[in-house]
Write an enzyme that holds these catalytic residues in place. Structure first.
Site, short mmCIF file in Angstrom:
data_model
loop_
_atom_site.label_atom_id
_atom_site.label_comp_id
_atom_site.label_asym_id
_atom_site.label_seq_id
_atom_site.Cartn_x
_atom_site.Cartn_y
_atom_site.Cartn_z
N GLN B 131 0.70 -1.04 0.17
CA GLN B 131 0.21 -0.13 -0.09
C GLN B 131 0.76 1.24 -0.16
O GLN B 131 1.66 1.48 0.98
CB GLN B 131 -0.88 -0.04 1.27
CG GLN B 131 -1.52 1.19 1.52
CD GLN B 131 -2.59 1.00 2.63
OE1 GLN B 131 -3.05 0.15 2.97
NE2 GLN B 131 -3.15 2.19 3.20
N GLY B 132 0.78 2.04 -1.15
CA GLY B 132 1.54 3.28 -1.10
C GLY B 132 0.73 4.67 -0.95
O GLY B 132 0.35 5.16 -1.63
N SER B 134 1.07 6.51 2.77
CA SER B 134 1.69 7.60 3.56
C SER B 134 2.99 8.34 2.92
O SER B 134 3.72 7.33 2.28
CB SER B 134 2.18 6.95 5.03
OG SER B 134 1.09 6.79 5.64
N SER B 168 4.36 -1.78 4.56
CA SER B 168 4.58 -2.97 4.78
C SER B 168 4.66 -4.08 3.82
O SER B 168 3.94 -3.91 2.89
CB SER B 168 3.50 -3.58 6.00
OG SER B 168 2.31 -3.17 5.65
N GLU B 251 -10.92 -2.13 4.64
CA GLU B 251 -10.49 -2.54 5.83
C GLU B 251 -10.90 -3.00 7.04
O GLU B 251 -10.42 -3.77 8.06
CB GLU B 251 -9.29 -1.34 6.01
CG GLU B 251 -8.01 -1.89 6.88
CD GLU B 251 -6.95 -0.95 6.71
OE1 GLU B 251 -6.97 0.28 6.48
OE2 GLU B 251 -5.67 -1.26 6.88
N SER B 374 -3.95 7.61 13.12
CA SER B 374 -3.52 7.56 14.30
C SER B 374 -5.03 7.78 15.27
O SER B 374 -5.83 8.21 14.68
CB SER B 374 -2.74 8.71 14.84
OG SER B 374 -3.17 9.94 14.74
N GLU B 376 -5.66 9.86 17.17
CA GLU B 376 -5.88 11.40 17.13
C GLU B 376 -7.07 11.59 16.08
O GLU B 376 -7.95 12.31 16.10
CB GLU B 376 -4.83 12.10 17.66
CG GLU B 376 -4.22 12.24 18.93
CD GLU B 376 -3.61 10.85 19.07
OE1 GLU B 376 -3.15 10.49 18.37
OE2 GLU B 376 -3.74 10.29 20.42
#
Lengths: 386, 396
Positions: B131-132, B134, B168, B251, B374, B376
């Site tokens: 997965q590209g 971030s 990953s 997901e 995240s 947050e």
């Protein structure tokens, strides 16, 4: 497996919501709180005799609607949301399951139609743990006599019928326990309404002095009632968790409405991230509780239904513990947050958050607090503590 | 609303259990209970071979629609498959990104040609994906993607330049789906596109990141005029954000069941140790162990709700809280594992930094509350999209 509501269940939810938004608004709840001795009888008449809510779980053979516990839980969630003060909870979640699980058909035929008719308020007098049961039952002539005391019985002073647990003198633990259906006009009962922190639900102390009961009044086999009492209280805990879920959701909704409308520093309080994140956490806990409650309601349904899935029935302890522990913590957390996020007005009698906060605390304790339920689970998973 | 399994479900359970018992043998026996979160770097080649083995039994894409080559299993049967997979100690899936994310995304947004060309590789356990999303400057602020892509003069190839991070399995992947800026000068979520890029080319460099675990599941990926064919664009140019967000919705679908079964095995190990070393008699640890057990049940019930709801990548209430729910649960399990182990938690299996499974869990779970949005960011999304609260003010 299908984990979503049917059309019929959604209809029950929507009609309950419409009714309670008016019949149990803040004004009505507060009027009910000021009635020290009972619940609004007109509201109970509407619920019992126009809406037929007490008939919901009762099989059609006894004049009921023959629906399942999932439908009841859908209803109870709305009752909790609007802080309904009513005999409904004790009648449907304690008395009805106990009578459904009874092995005395004549007794079922005597009382279940009365519950279905909406004219009988019934509750259960039984401690959470067998070891706490002090009331005693002694043979007396053809029947028995009950003596002793139940210190906190929900709706004990208002009910027309009490299902009273008592143990044989000298018995210990889960053995020697019986339960009898006792109309409250039977002589020898002293019922005292207690003044409670949560004014939306009634507790009573019940003293028993040589209360006469007959063999016909036994709910379960003499000396062998504990499994029925335990299952009943687990099912009731699931019903209470559904109420708690509704209360938690309303505490969040009140908070969202207030923080959207209240402005400070030239912007709505809801626009501050400190407030948003706390509301997001409330929703997190509420949705987890919702999943736990729905699942547990499905388990209770299978437990009470004649055609219930035996594998699912075996999950009653775990499902009740999971739902009640989550619902208790979620409701208390959300109610406490709603006071904090309302700021100063959250501390006033006039605004509603304190009503939810007090109900949350009382509900958390009733039918087992989170630590108690988790210890039940731990005993299953890990064996006894000592 | 109804729970429980039918007779035919139970027959299916026998079939799954039987197949797994017969096939997790020989070369695959060593993979039992390996390759889960924090252990994804272990046995990559063997786990790819296992994916082909699974595929040969028809156990890849069990929840996919039949028209996409899947088995179209009912929710009960999907639950059973994942339960039995975990019970048998089936290894962490190398193919989960393709099966759980790419497949549903192509089913929803891909062309018939793309589905025909790309889905069989996933179903056969041959094609592995990463997965590209971030980038160094686009973490929580994912819409700030700077990786650029442009069509070359022929109009037949996209040329991609930029850097992705936290990818990953990039070093094991055949394909990467890349969120790239295709409209020069655009900002935010406008002007982004969703491209499928083959990894086997000289213009892509993969650099492992050494994590606080000492191991490297995550990578940096450098694209220097990397190429992909024009027909590897999913949707239209400029629709990248919409597709990327829908993929995050997938997901929260059936792949959550597999994840929970890993969690289940981890919790079982913690409970086993607690029974053996006396921690099970500590009243406070008993409370936490029971809380962990019921918390995992609730994650499962959440998944049942998600699976019973819409399967189009849209996020219902239960899906919006899912990431926050599982990451909080998992990070607490990691700490609980250490507290149950007590003194033994401090000693490594081997030098220089050979972590036991539970030590690895303890350390790796600190990533759970960061990656994939995240905690947050999750709270912002819940507050704004589920609760309708005002949006954050953007700085310039």
């Amino acid at each position: 497996m299908e984990f979503a509501f049917t059309e019929e269940q959604l209809l029950i939810r929507d009609s309950a919501e419409r009714f309670l938004a008016q019949a149990s608004d803040s004004h009505a709840v507060r009027a009910g709180m000021s009635r020290a001795a009972d619940y609004d009888p007109e509201l109970w008449r509407q619920i019992g005799q126009e809406l037929y809510w007490p008939a919901l779980l009762v099989p059609e053979a006894y004049g009921g609607m023959g629906l399942g516990f999932v439908e009841l839980a859908v209803l109870l969630e709305q009752c909790g949301r609007f802080l309904l003060g009513s005999p409904l909870f004790t009648t449907t979640c304690l008395a009805t399951p106990a009578l459904l699980l009874a092995d005395n058909p004549a007794l079922q035929a005597r009382w279940l139609p009365a519950i279905a008719s909406g004219q009988l308020h019934a509750t259960l007098a039984c401690p959470l743990e067998a070891a706490q049961l002090q009331a005693e039952v002694r043979p007396d002539g053809d029947g028995y006599r009950l003596d002793g005391c139940h210190t906190q019985v929900v709706d004990g002073a208002q009910a027309d019928l009490l299902l009273i647990a008592a143990r044989r003198p000298g018995s210990a633990g889960e053995h020697g326990i019986s339960v009898f259906a006792v109309p409250t006009d039977t002589p020898g009962m002293v019922r005292t309404t207690l003044h409670t922190l949560d004014q939306t639900r009634r507790l009573a102390r019940i003293e028993l002095q040589q209360v006469p009961v007959s063999e016909a009044q036994r709910v379960s086999a003499i000396d062998q009632a504990w499994p029925l009492l335990q299952a009943t209280q687990r099912i009731a805990a699931i019903g209470l968790a559904a109420e708690q879920l509704g209360g938690a959701q309303q505490a969040l909704d009140l908070t969202l409405a207030y923080t959207a409308e209240r402005h400070q520093f030239g912007r709505s309080v809801a626009s501050f991230q400190a407030i948003k994140h706390r509301c997001a956490d409330m929703m997190l806990h509420i949705e987890c509780t919702r999943s736990a409650v729905w699942y547990a309601a499905c388990v209770a349904r299978e437990y009470l239904a004649e055609d219930g899935d035996p594998m699912v029935r075996g999950e009653l302890l775990a499902a009740a513990a999971t739902a009640k522990a989550h619902a208790s913590e979620t409701f208390f957390h959300c109610a406490a947050e709603s006071i904090q996020l309302h700021g100063g007005v959250g501390f006033t009698w006039e605004y509603d958050p304190h009503l939810y906060f007090k109900r949350a605390r009382a509900s958390e304790q009733l039918l087992g607090n989170p630590a108690w339920h988790r210890e039940c689970l731990a005993t299953e998973l890990l064996g006894a503590c000592a | 609303m109804k729970i429980g399994f039918s007779k035919s479900d139970e027959a299916f359970r026998q079939e799954v259990a039987g197949w797994l018992a017969a096939h997790l043998q020989g070369e695959f026996a060593q993979l039992r209970f390996r390759g889960g979160p924090g252990d994804e770097h272990s046995f990559p080649a063997e786990r790819k071979a296992w994916e082909r083995e699974l595929a040969s039994g028809g156990w890849v894409g069990v929840g996919w629609r039949a028209e996409d080559g899947g088995r179209g299993l009912s929710i009960s049967q999907q639950v059973i498959f994942h339960e039995e997979y975990a019970r048998a100690g089936g290894p962490g899936r190398m193919g989960h990104i393709g099966e759980g994310l790419v497949g549903p995304t192509l089913a929803a947004f891909g062309t018939p040609e793309q589905r025909q060309r790309l889905l069989p590789g996933i179903l056969q356990g041959q094609a592995f994906w990463c997965q590209g999303y971030s980038e160094p400057g686009a973490g929580s602020d994912l819409a700030n993607v700077q990786t650029r892509a442009r069509l070359d003069a022929s109009g037949e190839r996209w040329l991609i330049s930029g850097q992705k991070i936290w990818t990953s399995l990039a070093h094991e992947a055949d394909w990467c789906f890349v969120l790239a800026r295709t409209e020069p000068g655009s900002v935010g979520h406008q002007g982004l596109s969703f491209l499928l890029v083959p990894m086997d080319q000289a213009n892509i460099r993969v650099q492992p990141i050494q994590q606080l675990t000492g191991t490297s599941e995550f990578n940096e990926v450098f694209f220097d005029q990397a190429e992909t064919a024009a027909n590897n664009l999913v949707g239209q140019p400029g629709e990248g954000w919409k597709i990327a967000m829908a993929l995050l919705g997938f997901e929260r679908g059936v792949s959550t069941l597999g994840q929970q079964m890993q969690f289940h095995n981890e919790l079982e190990e913690v409970l086993r140790i607690a029974r053996a070393n006396g921690a099970a008699r500590d009243p406070l640890l008993r409370q936490r162990l029971a809380r962990a057990w019921s918390g995992l049940k609730v994650l499962r019930y959440n998944s049942l709700r998600m699976l019973s709801g819409p399967q189009d990548g849209s996020l219902a209430r239960e899906a919006m809280i899912y990431k926050l729910a599982w990451s909080n649960w998992h990070v607490e399990l990691g700490k609980l594992a250490m507290d149950v182990l007590g003194d033994a938690a401090e000693v490594l299996d081997s030098a220089p930094y050979g972590l036991s499974r539970l030590q690895s869990l303890f350390l790796f779970t600190r990533a759970d509350t960061i990656y994939g949005g995240s905690n947050e960011i999750q709270r912002n999304v819940i507050a704004e999209r589920a609760l309708g609260m005002p949006r954050e003010v953007k700085g310039r």
